[in-house]
Design an enzyme around this catalytic site. Structure first.
Site, PDB file in Angstrom:
ATOM      1  CB  SER A  95      -0.870   0.036   1.253  1.00 40.62           C
ATOM      2  OG  SER A  95      -1.607  -1.143   1.369  1.00 40.62           O
ATOM      3  CE  LYS A 170      -4.693  -0.950   2.145  1.00 38.92           C
ATOM      4  NZ  LYS A 170      -5.273  -2.074   2.868  1.00 38.92           N
ATOM      5  CE  LYS A 238       1.991   2.078   4.784  1.00 36.76           C
ATOM      6  NZ  LYS A 238       1.348   1.212   3.793  1.00 36.76           N
TER       7      LYS A 238
HETATM    8  P1  NAD Z   1       5.685  -5.987   7.413  1.00 38.71           P
HETATM    9  O1  NAD Z   1       6.476  -4.862   7.974  1.00 38.71           O
HETATM   10  O2  NAD Z   1       5.253  -7.102   8.300  1.00 38.71           O
HETATM   11  O3  NAD Z   1       6.502  -6.654   6.184  1.00 38.71           O
HETATM   12  C1  NAD Z   1       7.315  -5.955   5.306  1.00 38.71           C
HETATM   13  C2  NAD Z   1       8.474  -6.849   4.935  1.00 38.71           C
HETATM   14  O4  NAD Z   1       9.296  -6.166   3.974  1.00 38.71           O
HETATM   15  C3  NAD Z   1       9.383  -7.181   6.128  1.00 38.71           C
HETATM   16  O5  NAD Z   1       9.536  -8.584   6.228  1.00 38.71           O
HETATM   17  C4  NAD Z   1      10.683  -6.477   5.796  1.00 38.71           C
HETATM   18  O6  NAD Z   1      11.836  -7.151   6.264  1.00 38.71           O
HETATM   19  C5  NAD Z   1      10.644  -6.461   4.274  1.00 38.71           C
HETATM   20  N1  NAD Z   1      11.509  -5.450   3.687  1.00 38.71           N
HETATM   21  C6  NAD Z   1      11.562  -4.117   3.976  1.00 38.71           C
HETATM   22  N2  NAD Z   1      12.502  -3.523   3.210  1.00 38.71           N
HETATM   23  C7  NAD Z   1      13.039  -4.496   2.433  1.00 38.71           C
HETATM   24  C8  NAD Z   1      14.064  -4.510   1.446  1.00 38.71           C
HETATM   25  N3  NAD Z   1      14.738  -3.403   1.110  1.00 38.71           N
HETATM   26  N4  NAD Z   1      14.367  -5.688   0.844  1.00 38.71           N
HETATM   27  C9  NAD Z   1      13.708  -6.820   1.182  1.00 38.71           C
HETATM   28  N5  NAD Z   1      12.735  -6.873   2.106  1.00 38.71           N
HETATM   29  C10 NAD Z   1      12.412  -5.722   2.723  1.00 38.71           C
HETATM   30  O7  NAD Z   1       4.434  -5.323   6.688  1.00 38.71           O
HETATM   31  P2  NAD Z   1       3.046  -6.033   6.286  1.00 38.71           P
HETATM   32  O8  NAD Z   1       2.089  -5.912   7.414  1.00 38.71           O
HETATM   33  O9  NAD Z   1       3.306  -7.360   5.666  1.00 38.71           O
HETATM   34  O10 NAD Z   1       2.530  -4.990   5.182  1.00 38.71           O
HETATM   35  C11 NAD Z   1       3.064  -4.944   3.873  1.00 38.71           C
HETATM   36  C12 NAD Z   1       2.219  -3.976   3.069  1.00 38.71           C
HETATM   37  O11 NAD Z   1       0.866  -4.440   3.037  1.00 38.71           O
HETATM   38  C13 NAD Z   1       2.179  -2.556   3.668  1.00 38.71           C
HETATM   39  O12 NAD Z   1       2.174  -1.597   2.638  1.00 38.71           O
HETATM   40  C14 NAD Z   1       0.861  -2.553   4.424  1.00 38.71           C
HETATM   41  O13 NAD Z   1       0.314  -1.247   4.546  1.00 38.71           O
HETATM   42  C15 NAD Z   1       0.013  -3.450   3.549  1.00 38.71           C
HETATM   43  N6  NAD Z   1      -1.097  -4.122   4.240  1.00 38.71           N
HETATM   44  C16 NAD Z   1      -0.911  -4.679   5.473  1.00 38.71           C
HETATM   45  C17 NAD Z   1      -1.989  -5.292   6.106  1.00 38.71           C
HETATM   46  C18 NAD Z   1      -1.847  -5.896   7.488  1.00 38.71           C
HETATM   47  O14 NAD Z   1      -2.885  -6.204   8.108  1.00 38.71           O
HETATM   48  N7  NAD Z   1      -0.646  -6.111   7.992  1.00 38.71           N
HETATM   49  C19 NAD Z   1      -3.243  -5.341   5.485  1.00 38.71           C
HETATM   50  C20 NAD Z   1      -3.385  -4.815   4.220  1.00 38.71           C
HETATM   51  C21 NAD Z   1      -2.293  -4.203   3.593  1.00 38.71           C
END
Ligand code: NAD
Length: 294
Positions: A95, A170, A238
């Site tokens: 997102s 979104k 965010k």
């Molecule tokens: P998260 O922080 O759990 O996961 C992000 C992952 O990206 C981490 O494992 C991190 O190590 C990895 N990462 C960051 N920088 C990196 C890089 N340079 N190279 C490789 N890996 C890297 O976040 P999440 O909850 O999985 O959310 C991911 C996206 O989905 C976000 O944009 C969030 O807004 C969206 N989202 C989350 C949810 C939720 O309920 N958690 C629901 C809908 C949408």
């Protein structure tokens, strides 16, 4: 077909596992080595960089926190753009700002790479079940090439419009979820202040017009005092910031988002940014000096 998957967090990990279960081959990368090991144990291959992932893949999926991470992983040094071949496809499911989606797509198009922005709604439980709501922006002509793999992760997959439309959708979703959580918190605190059992209020109204997916998902957790994420307050800040920036660029009013982001930022400043966004009720509890749970 080989799928590259970068970003194995709360959401990306179960999404990647579902693709493996459905029979796709995966090459994965994340800064978190434990997450990589867990997905490799389910049958994926690990690659040491985003570029290496891209070199091995026909389609690359990214599931990263926010716009700067996507820019870095896709366009930065050693990034996806250095490894992807002409005719391959990037699906960014993070997102992020729709403006950044468009900027990244423009850079990729110079190398003949097609991009979709395909953020999701539904949180970790629906990521695990493969029933996310997936909102897609990108070229209709290439959509058929990615629709089946998106359906592995999603209960609904909707092509909304051109690149950036997925993230506009979104943001619309996140504005409504934030407003719902704030309204629910305001109402449950009011009932508690009036010495009416908030649990009974929840039961009494959930079948009426105030009933919602947000109410059913979050009220039981709030009543149990369970703020384990789920979706972290900091991630919702965010999204609301991206919504406010986009609203400003379009001269579109956003007073509700402005109010809720203020409450969320004040909780985050107190160290509650990693609580679930249902924890927004704590702002109301602090203001009202009551707790809705026993
Ligand atoms: P998260 O922080 O759990 O996961 C992000 C992952 O990206 C981490 O494992 C991190 O190590 C990895 N990462 C960051 N920088 C990196 C890089 N340079 N190279 C490789 N890996 C890297 O976040 P999440 O909850 O999985 O959310 C991911 C996206 O989905 C976000 O944009 C969030 O807004 C969206 N989202 C989350 C949810 C939720 O309920 N958690 C629901 C809908 C949408």
């Amino acid at each position: 077909m080989m799928i590259g998957f970068i970003g194995l967090g709360i959401m990306g990990k179960p999404m990647a596992k579902n693709l493996l279960k459905a029979g796709y081959s995966l090459v994965v990368n994340d800064l978190n080595k434990d997450a990589v090991a867990e997905v490799v144990a389910c049958g994926a291959i690990a690659a040491p960089s985003a570029k290496k992932v891209a070199e091995m893949s026909d389609v690359v999926i990214t599931m990263l926190p926010n716009s700067p991470h996507v820019k870095q992983v896709v366009l930065g040094e050693g990034g996806v753009i250095e490894g992807m071949k002409k005719g391959t496809i990037l699906i960014d499911m993070s997102s992020i700002s729709p403006i950044v989606s468009q900027e990244v797509a423009t850079e990729l198009s110079k190398k003949g790479i097609v991009m979709f922005d395909a953020p999701v709604s539904g949180g970790e439980p629906k990521a695990i079940d493969g029933t996310l709501a997936i909102m897609v922006g990108g070229p209709e002509a290439s959509f058929a090439k990615v629709e089946d793999m998106l359906k592995v992760m999603g209960g609904s997959v909707t092509l909304v419009g051109e690149i950036g439309s997925g993230n506009i959708t979104k943001l619309a979703n996140q504005i409504m979820v934030a407003a719902n959580i704030a309204g629910m918190s305001e109402a449950l605190v009011l009932a508690t202040k009036a010495k009416v059992d908030p649990e009974k209020v929840f039961k009494a109204i959930r079948g009426g017009l105030a009933g919602s997916t947000v109410l059913d998902a979050k009220a039981p957790l709030i009543l149990a005092g369970n703020f384990k994420p789920g979706f972290r307050i900091d991630l919702h800040i965010k999204d609301l910031q991206n919504a406010l920036d986009t609203a400003e660029s379009l001269a579109s009013p956003a007073p509700i988002s402005n109010a809720v982001i203020g409450m969320m930022k004040s909780l985050s400043a107190e160290g509650k940014g990693s609580d679930d966004h249902g924890g927004l009720i704590q702002w109301y509890e602090q203001e009202s000096k009551v707790k809705v749970r026993s």
